[in-house]
Design a protein around this motif. Structure first.
Motif, PDB file in Angstrom:
ATOM      1  N   PRO A  94     -11.691  -8.250  -2.369  1.00 52.63           N
ATOM      2  CA  PRO A  94     -12.390  -7.132  -2.533  1.00 52.63           C
ATOM      3  C   PRO A  94     -12.169  -6.302  -2.500  1.00 52.63           C
ATOM      4  O   PRO A  94     -10.882  -5.488  -2.342  1.00 52.63           O
ATOM      5  N   ARG A  95     -13.065  -4.807  -2.631  1.00 51.16           N
ATOM      6  CA  ARG A  95     -12.941  -3.716  -2.390  1.00 51.16           C
ATOM      7  C   ARG A  95     -11.582  -2.881  -1.183  1.00 51.16           C
ATOM      8  O   ARG A  95     -10.899  -2.114  -1.876  1.00 51.16           O
ATOM      9  N   PRO A  96     -11.964  -3.400   0.029  1.00 50.15           N
ATOM     10  CA  PRO A  96     -11.332  -2.890   1.468  1.00 50.15           C
ATOM     11  C   PRO A  96      -9.577  -3.210   1.131  1.00 50.15           C
ATOM     12  O   PRO A  96      -9.206  -2.135   1.016  1.00 50.15           O
ATOM     13  N   PRO A  97      -8.780  -4.808   0.225  1.00 56.46           N
ATOM     14  CA  PRO A  97      -7.654  -4.251   0.561  1.00 56.46           C
ATOM     15  C   PRO A  97      -7.646  -3.398  -0.647  1.00 56.46           C
ATOM     16  O   PRO A  97      -6.256  -3.024  -1.135  1.00 56.46           O
ATOM     17  N   LEU A  98      -7.972  -3.131  -1.720  1.00 58.03           N
ATOM     18  CA  LEU A  98      -7.483  -1.833  -3.561  1.00 58.03           C
ATOM     19  C   LEU A  98      -7.523  -1.239  -2.343  1.00 58.03           C
ATOM     20  O   LEU A  98      -6.421  -0.117  -2.847  1.00 58.03           O
ATOM     21  N   ALA A  99      -7.816  -0.129  -1.748  1.00 53.10           N
ATOM     22  CA  ALA A  99      -8.846   0.787  -0.518  1.00 53.10           C
ATOM     23  C   ALA A  99      -7.178   0.783  -0.365  1.00 53.10           C
ATOM     24  O   ALA A  99      -6.373   1.972  -0.044  1.00 53.10           O
ATOM     25  N   ALA A 100      -6.779  -0.017   0.660  1.00 53.12           N
ATOM     26  CA  ALA A 100      -5.647  -0.545   1.501  1.00 53.12           C
ATOM     27  C   ALA A 100      -4.393  -0.516   0.635  1.00 53.12           C
ATOM     28  O   ALA A 100      -2.758   0.010   0.254  1.00 53.12           O
ATOM     29  N   TYR A 101      -4.203  -1.004  -0.389  1.00 47.72           N
ATOM     30  CA  TYR A 101      -3.031  -1.543  -1.090  1.00 47.72           C
ATOM     31  C   TYR A 101      -2.474   0.433  -2.048  1.00 47.72           C
ATOM     32  O   TYR A 101      -1.950   0.290  -2.457  1.00 47.72           O
ATOM     33  N   GLY A 102      -4.218   1.074  -2.450  1.00 47.25           N
ATOM     34  CA  GLY A 102      -3.648   2.598  -3.093  1.00 47.25           C
ATOM     35  C   GLY A 102      -3.342   3.689  -1.565  1.00 47.25           C
ATOM     36  O   GLY A 102      -2.172   4.377  -2.050  1.00 47.25           O
ATOM     37  N   LEU A 103      -4.157   3.370  -0.349  1.00 46.66           N
ATOM     38  CA  LEU A 103      -3.125   3.715   0.362  1.00 46.66           C
ATOM     39  C   LEU A 103      -1.391   4.155   1.213  1.00 46.66           C
ATOM     40  O   LEU A 103      -1.225   4.492   0.849  1.00 46.66           O
ATOM     41  N   LEU A 104      -0.968   2.570   0.198  1.00 48.05           N
ATOM     42  CA  LEU A 104       0.324   2.435   1.064  1.00 48.05           C
ATOM     43  C   LEU A 104       1.140   3.139  -0.170  1.00 48.05           C
ATOM     44  O   LEU A 104       2.272   3.248   0.101  1.00 48.05           O
ATOM     45  N   SER A 105       0.337   2.238  -1.606  1.00 40.59           N
ATOM     46  CA  SER A 105       1.035   3.046  -2.167  1.00 40.59           C
ATOM     47  C   SER A 105       1.289   4.952  -2.589  1.00 40.59           C
ATOM     48  O   SER A 105       2.338   5.462  -3.289  1.00 40.59           O
ATOM     49  N   GLY A 106       0.187   6.035  -2.016  1.00 43.09           N
ATOM     50  CA  GLY A 106       0.237   6.662  -2.346  1.00 43.09           C
ATOM     51  C   GLY A 106       1.959   7.360  -2.169  1.00 43.09           C
ATOM     52  O   GLY A 106       2.712   7.870  -2.268  1.00 43.09           O
ATOM     53  N   PRO A 107       2.419   7.259  -0.345  1.00 44.96           N
ATOM     54  CA  PRO A 107       3.032   7.366   0.352  1.00 44.96           C
ATOM     55  C   PRO A 107       4.762   6.789  -0.372  1.00 44.96           C
ATOM     56  O   PRO A 107       5.531   7.781  -0.307  1.00 44.96           O
ATOM     57  N   ALA A 108       3.722   5.760  -0.571  1.00 47.10           N
ATOM     58  CA  ALA A 108       5.402   5.352  -1.460  1.00 47.10           C
ATOM     59  C   ALA A 108       6.062   5.871  -2.272  1.00 47.10           C
ATOM     60  O   ALA A 108       7.331   5.837  -2.611  1.00 47.10           O
ATOM     61  N   THR A 109       4.755   6.174  -3.488  1.00 43.36           N
ATOM     62  CA  THR A 109       5.097   7.109  -4.619  1.00 43.36           C
ATOM     63  C   THR A 109       5.628   8.687  -4.565  1.00 43.36           C
ATOM     64  O   THR A 109       6.801   8.436  -4.733  1.00 43.36           O
ATOM     65  N   ALA A 110       5.628   9.226  -3.560  1.00 43.08           N
ATOM     66  CA  ALA A 110       5.807  10.668  -2.503  1.00 43.08           C
ATOM     67  C   ALA A 110       7.606  10.147  -2.335  1.00 43.08           C
ATOM     68  O   ALA A 110       8.053  11.167  -2.489  1.00 43.08           O
ATOM     69  N   LEU A 111       7.459   8.838  -1.311  1.00 44.27           N
ATOM     70  CA  LEU A 111       8.662   8.764  -1.124  1.00 44.27           C
ATOM     71  C   LEU A 111       9.878   8.719  -1.966  1.00 44.27           C
ATOM     72  O   LEU A 111      11.006   9.270  -1.939  1.00 44.27           O
ATOM     73  N   LEU A 112       9.213   7.941  -3.622  1.00 39.96           N
ATOM     74  CA  LEU A 112      10.722   7.972  -4.009  1.00 39.96           C
ATOM     75  C   LEU A 112      10.748   8.970  -5.284  1.00 39.96           C
ATOM     76  O   LEU A 112      11.343   9.707  -5.170  1.00 39.96           O
ATOM     77  N   ALA A 113       9.596  10.518  -4.847  1.00 38.23           N
ATOM     78  CA  ALA A 113       9.498  11.728  -5.636  1.00 38.23           C
ATOM     79  C   ALA A 113      10.313  12.244  -4.901  1.00 38.23           C
ATOM     80  O   ALA A 113      11.127  13.063  -5.693  1.00 38.23           O
ATOM     81  N   ARG A 114      10.290  12.614  -3.382  1.00 44.81           N
ATOM     82  CA  ARG A 114      11.364  13.347  -2.576  1.00 44.81           C
ATOM     83  C   ARG A 114      12.435  13.031  -2.935  1.00 44.81           C
ATOM     84  O   ARG A 114      13.215  13.872  -2.347  1.00 44.81           O
ATOM     85  N   GLN A 115      12.976  12.096  -3.158  1.00 40.38           N
ATOM     86  CA  GLN A 115      14.507  11.353  -3.316  1.00 40.38           C
ATOM     87  C   GLN A 115      15.117  11.956  -4.773  1.00 40.38           C
ATOM     88  O   GLN A 115      16.485  12.533  -5.416  1.00 40.38           O
TER      89      GLN A 115
END
Length: 473
Positions: A94-115
């Motif tokens: 369902p859509r809510p879990p997809l949005a949750a994955y998207g919310l979590l993946s955004g900061p994770a990608t940013a954390l990698l980028a800041r490294q």
């Protein structure tokens, strides 16, 4: 094999090994490296996640990111997924879990980028640059962005370079003095240090007509050199893929041959040791009047190279022999050979050894000592996010260190970021080697003659596609 040189190489490597700080003292860094290392035995998942990282910044919100992540994960076959990703394989999530994955993946990608990336522009990166200076480390700023295809893009990159040079000169002027970083035997070293890409200065790059691209790039390179000269800054021309190398060398040789640049600015160029003709390239650079017949000697940055997979794929598509060495040991042997050649030429150039390979670093320092040189005659360079611990260790041992520091937004920096992630997760990357290999294994000589190319099997080609990316850049 020179026993005395090998013995001193080991002594220096052991000293660096002891003083390097452990990455676990920086929890976010340690966590990201542990997660990347866990992908070593999951190549399909690693490829899927890196493809997701490549497109994530262009997604329209969390739900879109979640949908892309699900699509990439569903392509993974034959590998066990982490528990956190297994729901994405189920049809009809369902859509809510997809949005949750998207919310979590955004900061994770940013954390990698800041490294790896110091800030989205030079103004936002100055705090990180100042922190490095306080630790006794200089910097080389790289403005992220790949090849341009329009005049407008080339002009925008030129404007970014201009602003960056001006800001760097201004903000570094009042920094505390660091004798080792501020000067070498040839004279003062500019604090403002900018690396630029020729492919971003012209949309007319043509591998079969390098003169055309070189002439067009010179229109923007000339005013940048004049600005760097007037500001007292350093301008370094990065080496990229094999197709652009001749254009780059022609442009730099032609522009620097102009008498107006004989007394400045400080300039530099790159030589890539993973190319089979790296020896000839270094000889060409050392013999070029545009680079060597100057009052200020050029800085020659020696790297392994960051486009190994790209060069292999392009050569295969064209039916050509790859321009890069087929085995990592051959690149390592070539790197050590060129390191010695650069150190021998230190009267006319400023050698910069850029690597995270413990043996390569130690042998360069040992050879400098063997030739009667002093520590201040050699610069050692590492990549932000990959060589932080090495940089700290080298600084503690009294060596001049420069950290190659990318700046830019995530969209512009995705190609760079994915290359760095590949290095960080490669099963022969220097980080994993230091975790899983003994010091004796890390210091093993490349062995064999780099003149002899070992025949490859299908399995060795697959293995090299996973491992050669380690320690490039």
């Amino acid at each position: 094999m020179d026993p005395a040189l090998e013995s001193r190489t080991r002594e220096l490597a052991e000293a660096l090994w002891r003083v390097e700080p452990a990455s676990w003292r920086r929890p976010p860094l340690a966590l990201s490296r542990r997660l990347l290392g866990s992908l070593d035995e999951r190549p399909a998942l690693r490829s899927a996640l890196f493809r997701f990282v490549d497109v994530a910044p262009a997604c329209r919100g969390p739900r879109d990111r979640g949908a892309h992540l699900r699509a990439f994960v569903r392509e993974v076959e034959g590998e066990r997924l982490p528990l956190s990703l297994r729901p994405l394989r189920n049809r009809g999530v369902p859509r809510p879990p997809l949005a949750a994955y998207g919310l979590l993946s955004g900061p994770a990608t940013a954390l990698l980028a800041r490294q790896f990336i110091a800030g989205r522009d030079v103004t936002h990166a100055t705090r990180n640059l100042r922190r490095m200076w306080r630790r006794g480390q200089a910097f080389a700023v790289d403005l992220l962005g790949e090849a341009t295809v329009t005049e407008a893009e080339a002009e925008a990159y030129f404007d970014r370079c201009t602003k960056t040079l001006q800001v760097l000169t201004e903000v570094t002027r009042d920094w505390p003095e660091r004798p080792l970083l501020d000067a070498d035997p040839h004279g003062p070293l500019p604090r403002a240090n900018l690396s630029i890409k020729l492919t971003a200065l012209t949309p007319l790059l043509r591998p079969l007509a390098p003169e055309r691209g070189a002439g067009d790039a010179a229109r923007r390179l000339l005013p940048l050199l004049r600005l760097a000269r007037d500001l007292g800054a350093h301008l370094h021309l990065d080496m990229e893929d094999y197709d652009s190398r001749e254009t780059l060398l022609l442009a730099f040789e032609k522009v620097l041959a102009d008498p107006q640049f004989r007394a400045g600015p400080s300039v530099g160029v790159v030589v890539q040791a993973y190319l089979r003709d790296a020896d000839e390239t270094l000889e060409r650079v050392l013999a070029s009047p545009g680079l060597t017949a100057r009052d200020l000697p050029p800085t020659i940055r020696l790297v392994k190279g960051a486009y190994w997979d790209h060069e292999r794929v392009i050569a295969a598509q064209r039916g050509w022999q790859p321009p890069v060495w087929g085995e990592k040991r051959q690149s390592d042997a070539c790197f050590e050979r060129l390191s010695r050649a650069l150190i021998d030429a230190r009267e006319v150039v400023r050698p910069a050894i850029a690597t995270h390979n413990l043996r390569s670093l130690a042998q360069a320092i040992a050879y400098l000592e063997r030739r009667g040189g002093r520590a201040e005659e050699l610069e050692l360079q590492v990549l932000r996010g990959l060589g932080d611990e090495i940089a700290t260790g080298l600084s503690r041992l009294g060596h001049r260190v420069r950290v190659y520091t990318p700046i830019g937004d995530l969209v512009a920096g995705m190609a760079y970021l994915v290359r760095r992630l590949l290095e960080n997760s490669s099963n022969q990357g220097f980080l994993l080697q230091q975790r899983h290999h003994s010091l004796d294994e890390l210091l093993e000589a490349p062995g064999g003659s780099s003149e002899n190319v070992v025949p490859e099997t299908a399995s060795s080609r697959r293995r090299q596609a996973r491992t050669q990316g380690a320690d490039n850049g």
